[in-house]
Design a protein around this motif. Structure first.
Motif, PDB file in Angstrom:
ATOM      1  N   ILE A 112      57.142  58.847  43.321  1.00  0.00           N
ATOM      2  CA  ILE A 112      56.188  57.877  43.499  1.00  0.00           C
ATOM      3  C   ILE A 112      56.481  57.243  44.926  1.00  0.00           C
ATOM      4  CG2 ILE A 112      54.617  55.981  42.881  1.00  0.00           C
ATOM      5  CD1 ILE A 112      55.592  56.600  39.972  1.00  0.00           C
ATOM      6  N   GLU A 113      55.447  57.380  45.867  1.00  0.00           N
ATOM      7  CA  GLU A 113      55.534  56.656  47.233  1.00  0.00           C
ATOM      8  C   GLU A 113      54.676  55.555  46.864  1.00  0.00           C
ATOM      9  OE1 GLU A 113      53.524  57.060  51.503  1.00  0.00           O
ATOM     10  OE2 GLU A 113      54.791  58.742  50.795  1.00  0.00           O
ATOM     11  N   VAL A 114      55.507  54.422  46.491  1.00  0.00           N
ATOM     12  CA  VAL A 114      54.776  53.101  46.209  1.00  0.00           C
ATOM     13  C   VAL A 114      54.033  52.409  47.273  1.00  0.00           C
ATOM     14  CG1 VAL A 114      55.024  50.733  45.000  1.00  0.00           C
ATOM     15  CG2 VAL A 114      56.371  52.740  44.212  1.00  0.00           C
ATOM     16  N   LEU A 115      52.501  52.358  46.988  1.00  0.00           N
ATOM     17  CA  LEU A 115      51.721  51.581  48.010  1.00  0.00           C
ATOM     18  C   LEU A 115      51.751  50.215  47.781  1.00  0.00           C
ATOM     19  CD1 LEU A 115      49.135  54.205  48.404  1.00  0.00           C
ATOM     20  CD2 LEU A 115      51.056  53.875  49.704  1.00  0.00           C
ATOM     21  N   LYS A 116      51.842  49.865  46.582  1.00  0.00           N
ATOM     22  CA  LYS A 116      51.590  48.447  46.045  1.00  0.00           C
ATOM     23  C   LYS A 116      52.183  48.211  44.608  1.00  0.00           C
ATOM     24  CE  LYS A 116      46.625  48.179  44.447  1.00  0.00           C
ATOM     25  NZ  LYS A 116      45.580  47.634  44.263  1.00  0.00           N
ATOM     26  N   TYR A 117      52.761  47.228  44.374  1.00  0.00           N
ATOM     27  CA  TYR A 117      53.278  46.754  43.051  1.00  0.00           C
ATOM     28  C   TYR A 117      53.293  45.365  42.766  1.00  0.00           C
ATOM     29  CZ  TYR A 117      57.529  44.783  45.158  1.00  0.00           C
ATOM     30  OH  TYR A 117      58.417  43.907  45.981  1.00  0.00           O
ATOM     31  N   VAL A 118      53.389  45.085  41.463  1.00  0.00           N
ATOM     32  CA  VAL A 118      53.507  43.752  40.759  1.00  0.00           C
ATOM     33  C   VAL A 118      54.502  43.649  39.837  1.00  0.00           C
ATOM     34  CG1 VAL A 118      51.080  42.976  41.614  1.00  0.00           C
ATOM     35  CG2 VAL A 118      51.664  43.883  39.306  1.00  0.00           C
ATOM     36  N   LYS A 119      55.167  42.747  39.786  1.00  0.00           N
ATOM     37  CA  LYS A 119      56.142  42.489  38.722  1.00  0.00           C
ATOM     38  C   LYS A 119      55.157  42.017  37.176  1.00  0.00           C
ATOM     39  CE  LYS A 119      59.798  41.040  41.311  1.00  0.00           C
ATOM     40  NZ  LYS A 119      61.171  39.993  41.729  1.00  0.00           N
ATOM     41  N   VAL A 120      55.732  42.464  36.272  1.00  0.00           N
ATOM     42  CA  VAL A 120      55.039  42.265  35.050  1.00  0.00           C
ATOM     43  C   VAL A 120      55.944  41.602  34.289  1.00  0.00           C
ATOM     44  CG1 VAL A 120      54.016  43.441  33.002  1.00  0.00           C
ATOM     45  CG2 VAL A 120      53.847  44.438  35.186  1.00  0.00           C
ATOM     46  N   ASP A 121      55.268  40.555  33.437  1.00  0.00           N
ATOM     47  CA  ASP A 121      56.138  39.706  32.592  1.00  0.00           C
ATOM     48  C   ASP A 121      56.419  39.987  31.413  1.00  0.00           C
ATOM     49  OD1 ASP A 121      56.751  37.670  34.515  1.00  0.00           O
ATOM     50  OD2 ASP A 121      54.999  36.535  34.022  1.00  0.00           O
TER      51      ASP A 121
END
Length: 72
Positions: free
Chosen positions: A63-72
């Motif tokens: 996966i070429e990551v374009l955006k991400y967020v951390k999940v709790d």
């Protein structure tokens, strides 16, 4: 054997069918600039482009990551 680059990590989860002894890891190689900043065991929600690459002589999905967020 090639190791992961600083901009790569493996997005993975444990998978088991019946018993913990059957456990294995399933996941995707992911590539993005912030990969080096992500601590082990951090949950992420990622959006990107799935590509087929050759890694250590084996074709696999990355996966070429374009955006991400951390999940709790």
């Amino acid at each position: 054997m090639r190791m992961l680059a600083k901009n790569q990590l493996v997005l993975s989860r444990f998978l088991f069918k019946h018993f913990i002894a059957d456990a294995s890891i399933i996941g995707f190689l992911a590539q993005f600039d912030d990969a080096v900043k992500i601590e082990q065991d951090t949950w992420l929600k990622a959006t990107g482009i799935i590509k087929v690459i050759t890694f250590n002589g084996i074709e696999l999905l990355m996966i070429e990551v374009l955006k991400y967020v951390k999940v709790d």
